[in-house]
Write an enzyme that holds these catalytic residues in place. Sequence first.
Site, mmCIF file in Angstrom:
data_model
loop_
_atom_site.group_PDB
_atom_site.id
_atom_site.type_symbol
_atom_site.label_atom_id
_atom_site.label_comp_id
_atom_site.label_asym_id
_atom_site.label_seq_id
_atom_site.Cartn_x
_atom_site.Cartn_y
_atom_site.Cartn_z
ATOM 1 N N SER A 123 -17.717 48.638 48.038
ATOM 2 C CA SER A 123 -18.194 47.525 48.863
ATOM 3 C C SER A 123 -18.246 46.252 48.048
ATOM 4 O O SER A 123 -18.428 45.173 48.587
ATOM 5 C CB SER A 123 -19.582 47.844 49.394
ATOM 6 O OG SER A 123 -20.433 48.178 48.324
ATOM 7 N N HIS A 144 -14.054 50.439 53.771
ATOM 8 C CA HIS A 144 -15.469 50.582 53.419
ATOM 9 C C HIS A 144 -16.287 51.230 54.533
ATOM 10 O O HIS A 144 -16.432 50.665 55.618
ATOM 11 C CB HIS A 144 -16.032 49.188 53.063
ATOM 12 C CG HIS A 144 -17.458 49.216 52.674
ATOM 13 N ND1 HIS A 144 -18.369 48.289 53.108
ATOM 14 C CD2 HIS A 144 -18.166 50.090 51.910
ATOM 15 C CE1 HIS A 144 -19.556 48.586 52.613
ATOM 16 N NE2 HIS A 144 -19.451 49.667 51.884
ATOM 17 N N GLU A 156 -15.229 48.735 57.388
ATOM 18 C CA GLU A 156 -14.632 47.423 57.094
ATOM 19 C C GLU A 156 -13.273 47.644 56.417
ATOM 20 O O GLU A 156 -13.191 48.391 55.440
ATOM 21 C CB GLU A 156 -15.554 46.610 56.175
ATOM 22 C CG GLU A 156 -16.850 46.192 56.862
ATOM 23 C CD GLU A 156 -17.862 45.541 55.923
ATOM 24 O OE1 GLU A 156 -18.548 44.605 56.356
ATOM 25 O OE2 GLU A 156 -17.983 45.988 54.766
ATOM 26 N N ASN A 195 -22.706 44.319 54.122
ATOM 27 C CA ASN A 195 -23.603 44.381 52.966
ATOM 28 C C ASN A 195 -24.181 43.014 52.615
ATOM 29 O O ASN A 195 -25.272 42.931 52.050
ATOM 30 C CB ASN A 195 -22.876 44.955 51.746
ATOM 31 C CG ASN A 195 -22.972 46.469 51.705
ATOM 32 O OD1 ASN A 195 -23.560 47.081 52.598
ATOM 33 N ND2 ASN A 195 -22.396 47.064 50.695
#
Length: 288
Positions: A123, A144, A156, A195
């Site tokens: 990430s 991700h 992602e 995130n």
Amino acid sequence: MVNTPIKHITVIGSGTMGSQIGMVAALSGYTVALVDISEESLVKARAMLESRMARDVEKGRKDEQQVADAFARMTFTTDRDGEVAHTDHVIEAAIEDIEIKRQLFADLDRIAPAHTILATNSSNIVSSRIADATGRPDKVCNMHFFNPALVMKCVEVVSHEGTSQETIDTTIAIAEKMGKEVVRVNKEIPGFVANRLLNAIRKEALYLYNEGVASFEDIDTAAKTALGHPMGPFQLMDLVGIDVVFLIRMAEYEQTGDEDSLPDPAVKKLYEEGRYGRKTGKGWYDYD
Ligand code: 3HC
């Protein structure tokens, strides 16, 4: 356009993320190799997945045949090279360490067939920092997943400037076949989208805790009962792993050089004490 049919997926790393990503892939019909250097970690991963799947069957969320078929499609192995030599897609879910990842991707590039996409679940380490360790930068991207990957819907898909459209399309198609919702991240930035949002909340939560404004338990309660979050930021750190939270911050600091990226001292303390959260039985909370 997706040209090569993807049948075999190799997941590198049988930790919390890798094991569940492998299971999701197998449940979606892919043949999966879950690879780790540690036999013990593979045994643990298998036991955890068997218990999760047994619970899903018990609760009627899956049927027995579906689970048996998925396990039949899965190999738990330390023979990385043997699996990668005939795989169509790699998802790397190993430790957040740039040098380890670069070496790993150089090895994967040497062993994997020419068509194979090499994706990292990282990430924070953007794929352009790894792609040039391979001779196929156009086939390298971030893919991700979120913890717990068996449950969380989001993936992602993040390209770097040299990632080919075919790699992006194929990776999106794989994520969709896994039943995931894809968030396409067009531009590399540490933490991507989810995130970064999470980090903004976590940062404020740690600030409030460090300032003595409220206990971490009460901050979690506020996030859940006032904002409708499924869990509070401290509970979430324990779920994701204090070690993961710490190493992600360190990786970001390494990329940005910005002291603001450094782990919060309270997180650092837990990390140094080996209180990694649920996986060690102690983190912010005790799980005894
Ligand atoms: N692994 C797999 N499945 C799990 C799980 C786990 N660790 N925890 C829960 N589940 C599943 C189970 O199917 C469980 O049902 P069961 O108890 O009957 O078996 C079901 O979820 C519901 O669990 P719970 O009743 O225990 O609790 P919740 O209803 O709160 O759901 C949750 C659990 C899905 C984890 C939910 O709390 C949630 O969505 N939390 C937020 C998670 C989140 O934000 N994840 C993103 C983290 S950031 C990240 O991953 C990025 C990375 O780069 C670090």
